[in-house]
Design an enzyme around this catalytic site. Structure first.
Site, PDB file in Angstrom:
ATOM      1  N   GLY A  15      19.051  -5.261 -14.248  1.00 24.53           N
ATOM      2  CA  GLY A  15      19.495  -5.691 -13.111  1.00 24.53           C
ATOM      3  C   GLY A  15      19.589  -7.060 -12.642  1.00 24.53           C
ATOM      4  O   GLY A  15      19.106  -7.868 -13.622  1.00 24.53           O
ATOM      5  N   VAL A  55      15.204  -8.873  -8.400  1.00 26.94           N
ATOM      6  CA  VAL A  55      14.413  -7.720  -8.197  1.00 26.94           C
ATOM      7  C   VAL A  55      13.715  -7.692  -9.770  1.00 26.94           C
ATOM      8  O   VAL A  55      12.638  -7.103  -9.752  1.00 26.94           O
ATOM      9  CB  VAL A  55      15.290  -6.546  -8.171  1.00 26.94           C
ATOM     10  N   GLY A  56      13.891  -8.136 -10.801  1.00 23.99           N
ATOM     11  CA  GLY A  56      13.364  -8.419 -11.911  1.00 23.99           C
ATOM     12  C   GLY A  56      11.780  -8.886 -11.408  1.00 23.99           C
ATOM     13  O   GLY A  56      10.945  -8.531 -12.179  1.00 23.99           O
ATOM     14  N   GLU A  67      16.074  -6.771 -18.524  1.00 29.84           N
ATOM     15  CA  GLU A  67      17.677  -6.977 -19.070  1.00 29.84           C
ATOM     16  C   GLU A  67      18.230  -7.494 -17.746  1.00 29.84           C
ATOM     17  O   GLU A  67      18.667  -6.916 -16.866  1.00 29.84           O
ATOM     18  CB  GLU A  67      18.192  -5.669 -19.389  1.00 29.84           C
ATOM     19  N   CYS A  87      27.608  -7.216 -17.371  1.00 30.11           N
ATOM     20  CA  CYS A  87      26.440  -8.549 -17.557  1.00 30.11           C
ATOM     21  C   CYS A  87      26.879  -9.392 -18.519  1.00 30.11           C
ATOM     22  O   CYS A  87      26.364 -10.711 -18.562  1.00 30.11           O
ATOM     23  CB  CYS A  87      25.168  -7.889 -17.622  1.00 30.11           C
TER      24      CYS A  87
HETATM   25  P1  NAD Z   1      21.297  -2.942  -8.502  1.00 32.27           P
HETATM   26  O1  NAD Z   1      21.420  -3.332  -7.234  1.00 32.27           O
HETATM   27  O2  NAD Z   1      21.855  -1.580  -9.144  1.00 32.27           O
HETATM   28  O3  NAD Z   1      19.479  -2.877  -9.000  1.00 32.27           O
HETATM   29  C1  NAD Z   1      19.082  -2.457 -10.039  1.00 32.27           C
HETATM   30  C2  NAD Z   1      17.949  -1.403  -9.795  1.00 32.27           C
HETATM   31  O4  NAD Z   1      16.902  -2.104  -8.964  1.00 32.27           O
HETATM   32  C3  NAD Z   1      18.302  -0.337  -9.058  1.00 32.27           C
HETATM   33  O5  NAD Z   1      17.961   0.833  -9.654  1.00 32.27           O
HETATM   34  C4  NAD Z   1      17.624  -0.278  -7.461  1.00 32.27           C
HETATM   35  O6  NAD Z   1      17.144   0.892  -7.012  1.00 32.27           O
HETATM   36  C5  NAD Z   1      16.492  -1.355  -8.033  1.00 32.27           C
HETATM   37  N1  NAD Z   1      16.092  -2.244  -6.746  1.00 32.27           N
HETATM   38  C6  NAD Z   1      16.878  -2.965  -6.203  1.00 32.27           C
HETATM   39  N2  NAD Z   1      16.223  -3.486  -5.015  1.00 32.27           N
HETATM   40  C7  NAD Z   1      15.028  -3.158  -5.238  1.00 32.27           C
HETATM   41  C8  NAD Z   1      13.606  -3.695  -4.774  1.00 32.27           C
HETATM   42  N3  NAD Z   1      13.821  -4.518  -3.540  1.00 32.27           N
HETATM   43  N4  NAD Z   1      12.511  -3.339  -5.221  1.00 32.27           N
HETATM   44  C9  NAD Z   1      12.509  -2.429  -6.268  1.00 32.27           C
HETATM   45  N5  NAD Z   1      13.524  -2.107  -6.786  1.00 32.27           N
HETATM   46  C10 NAD Z   1      14.870  -2.325  -6.504  1.00 32.27           C
HETATM   47  O7  NAD Z   1      21.738  -3.899  -9.558  1.00 32.27           O
HETATM   48  P2  NAD Z   1      21.870  -5.476  -9.590  1.00 32.27           P
HETATM   49  O8  NAD Z   1      20.484  -6.223  -9.318  1.00 32.27           O
HETATM   50  O9  NAD Z   1      22.895  -5.552  -8.592  1.00 32.27           O
HETATM   51  O10 NAD Z   1      22.572  -5.579 -10.830  1.00 32.27           O
HETATM   52  C11 NAD Z   1      23.593  -6.717 -11.324  1.00 32.27           C
HETATM   53  C12 NAD Z   1      22.776  -7.553 -12.057  1.00 32.27           C
HETATM   54  O11 NAD Z   1      22.372  -6.942 -13.228  1.00 32.27           O
HETATM   55  C13 NAD Z   1      23.534  -8.683 -12.734  1.00 32.27           C
HETATM   56  O12 NAD Z   1      22.743  -9.839 -12.417  1.00 32.27           O
HETATM   57  C14 NAD Z   1      23.891  -8.302 -14.118  1.00 32.27           C
HETATM   58  O13 NAD Z   1      24.195  -9.310 -14.848  1.00 32.27           O
HETATM   59  C15 NAD Z   1      22.688  -7.610 -14.511  1.00 32.27           C
HETATM   60  N6  NAD Z   1      22.764  -6.730 -15.361  1.00 32.27           N
HETATM   61  C16 NAD Z   1      22.270  -6.791 -16.650  1.00 32.27           C
HETATM   62  C17 NAD Z   1      22.350  -6.109 -17.747  1.00 32.27           C
HETATM   63  C18 NAD Z   1      21.722  -6.264 -18.987  1.00 32.27           C
HETATM   64  O14 NAD Z   1      21.685  -5.304 -19.779  1.00 32.27           O
HETATM   65  N7  NAD Z   1      21.081  -7.241 -19.509  1.00 32.27           N
HETATM   66  C19 NAD Z   1      23.244  -4.979 -17.759  1.00 32.27           C
HETATM   67  C20 NAD Z   1      23.678  -4.830 -16.495  1.00 32.27           C
HETATM   68  C21 NAD Z   1      23.583  -5.669 -15.378  1.00 32.27           C
END
Ligand code: NAD
Length: 468
Positions: free
Chosen positions: A200, A204-205, A222, A256
């Site tokens: 994600g 959040v990471g 990731e 991504c």
């Molecule tokens: P998302 O909103 O689906 O969040 C990812 C996860 O984090 C979800 O399961 C969600 O429940 C959890 N989450 C959200 N907020 C949270 C919080 N405050 N506390 C704890 N957990 C929480 O996804 P996103 O962040 O919108 O994803 C998009 C990003 O992910 C982009 O930057 C994209 O580049 C990246 N991405 C990376 C890869 C990879 O493999 N490297 C693949 C897909 C997406």
């Protein structure tokens, strides 16, 4: 009530202490260590992808307007191919790997022996809700772990379907799905998992990594970023345009590793724009909104965010939006300043800015001025330019003369570097991510040379200097 809808804690206040202690007990029992169990679960993943393909396609269509063919190549077929790859390599990957034992260790043997970590948590993102949870799960199963999956709440149909299907096909004593949102993820992160794979955004990471630090839980992150795409004038521009358009406009740009922006010179830009127009028309017709092959933006928040970025330059192609349908046309922007909004954040949508870079050095300097990207691309026939790019651009994954296709190679590790992530998975690297590579040495009894034992005499010291 099925396993899949068991509530841990109350709805308002989830508590996964019991979930983790149950899974830990199963792990300690040794059930997941058996290669037969691992093989059976991986076969079940393949079966689930094949038998329930239609249901999965429907869920992905509902969440993201994804076409069945795109869902097949990037989700169901990808996951079943990946599970089959893990299954076929299980014997080889789990084998002890002998290493050389130097004279001081003789008589003796040394090896690396993979062992499972325990209970691992996989938190997925919404853009590939099936692949981003189940490919990690297959690697974790291959390594012999219990697994908890938390799909993204932003792809609700896929998340609900996985919550139903996984216990139907897989061993629900060892593998659980939590269908929830931020409160559930937050509560899961309070538990001392043995590894966390998070996919994600970076903000959040950071939350995930901080929570994991409390338990010294290792993490694989990731993340994303702006993946640049350099086009040099000598490239085959028609194929370049087709490949870039495929990478940028599949899944409506919500990938991504999609090429985020193009870096090229003025003359190449002038040739590339009409070619992009031609290939976009070939792929999605005169009106992409009517095309079954073109997706939609996942929700209103992301629709607003991506729509706003269109003002960052001159609209050379596309630019149409329809909020009610969450539709944003395949859009190409020119005259884009490097400090414009579209260049300040990962686009994650079907907007493709072309940024001027008069030569390769300029393009590399531009990339090196920002965060290390998840992926980087170059289109050129010039081998020295390809090498200069590969040697000077640090990124998670790179591709020369194409975009994203490294994903088709199971044995290439997939992961970011710097702000685009840490750690990797896919193929053997995925197996190793979810394993501890235990270092073992086994000694013989005789001879048991006195030289290493006290008293430390001059004679022993001299001998040790000689044999080191
Ligand atoms: P998302 O909103 O689906 O969040 C990812 C996860 O984090 C979800 O399961 C969600 O429940 C959890 N989450 C959200 N907020 C949270 C919080 N405050 N506390 C704890 N957990 C929480 O996804 P996103 O962040 O919108 O994803 C998009 C990003 O992910 C982009 O930057 C994209 O580049 C990246 N991405 C990376 C890869 C990879 O493999 N490297 C693949 C897909 C997406």
């Amino acid at each position: 009530m099925s396993e899949s809808v068991i509530q841990y804690g109350s709805v308002a206040n989830p508590d996964y202490t019991a979930l983790l202690s149950d899974l830990t007990a199963v792990f300690v029992s040794g059930k997941t260590r058996s290669l037969a169990w691992r093989r059976m679960q991986l076969e079940a993943v393949e079966r689930m992808m094949n038998e329930r393909e239609g249901d999965l396609f429907d869920a992905l269509q509902s969440d993201l307007g994804k076409s069945p063919m795109e869902s097949f190549t990037t989700e169901t077929a990808y996951v079943s191919g990946d599970a089959a790859h893990c299954r076929k390599n299980l014997n080889r990957w789990t084998r002890k790997r002998r290493v050389f034992t130097p004279i001081v260790g003789q008589p003796g043997k040394s090896w690396v022996q993979p062992e499972p970590l325990g209970v691992v948590l996989i938190i997925g993102a919404w853009n590939y809700p099936v692949q981003l949870t189940l490919a990690g799960m297959s690697a974790a199963i291959a390594a012999g772990n219990c697994v908890v999956i938390k799909p993204s709440e932003l792809a609700p149909a896929a998340s609900a379907l996985l919550t139903q299907l996984v216990p139907e096909y897989l061993d629900s004593d060892c593998i659980k799905v939590i269908d929830g949102a931020v409160p559930e993820t937050t509560a899961l992160l309070e538990q001392p998992f043995d590894h966390i794979l998070y996919t994600g955004g970076g903000s959040v990471g950071r939350i995930v990594m901080a929570a994991a630090a409390k338990h010294l839980t290792p993490v694989t992150l990731e993340l994303g970023g702006k993946s640049p795409c350099i086009v040099l004038p000598d490239a085959n521009l028609e194929t370049t345009a087709r490949r870039i358009a495929w990478g940028k406009f599949s899944n409506a740009g919500q990938i991504c590793i999609a090429p985020d922006h193009i870096l090229t010179d003025a003359d190449t830009e002038a040739l590339l724009v009409p070619l992009l127009e031609k290939v976009i028309r070939e792929m999605f017709g005169d009106d992409p909104q009517q095309s079954d092959s073109y997706g939609r933006i996942v929700n209103d928040r992301h629709f607003e965010r991506v729509s706003r970025l269109i003002d960052s330059g001159h609209i050379a192609l596309g630019g149409q939006v329809d909020a009610a349908d969450r539709y944003i046309a395949p859009t190409v922007l020119t005259d884009v300043a490097t400090d414009s909004p579209v260049m300040q954040e990962e686009i994650f949508g079907p907007v493709l800015p072309i940024v001027r870079a008069e030569n390769l050095e300029d393009a590399i300097a531009h990339i090196r001025g920002g965060d290390k990207p998840l992926a980087a691309y170059i289109f050129t026939n010039d081998k020295s330019a390809q090498n200069q790019f590969l040697e000077n651009v640090s990124c998670g994954n790179a591709c020369v003369n194409d975009v994203m296709m490294f994903m088709a190679v199971h044995e290439l590790p997939f992961g970011g570097v710097g702000q685009s992530g840490m750690g990797a998975y896919s193929g053997r690297r995925g197996f190793e991510t979810f394993s501890h590579m235990k270092a073992v040495m086994k000694r013989g009894w005789w001879p048991d040379l006195a030289v290493r034992y006290a008293p430390y005499t001059e004679k022993k010291f001299k001998f040790l200097r000689k044999i080191r």
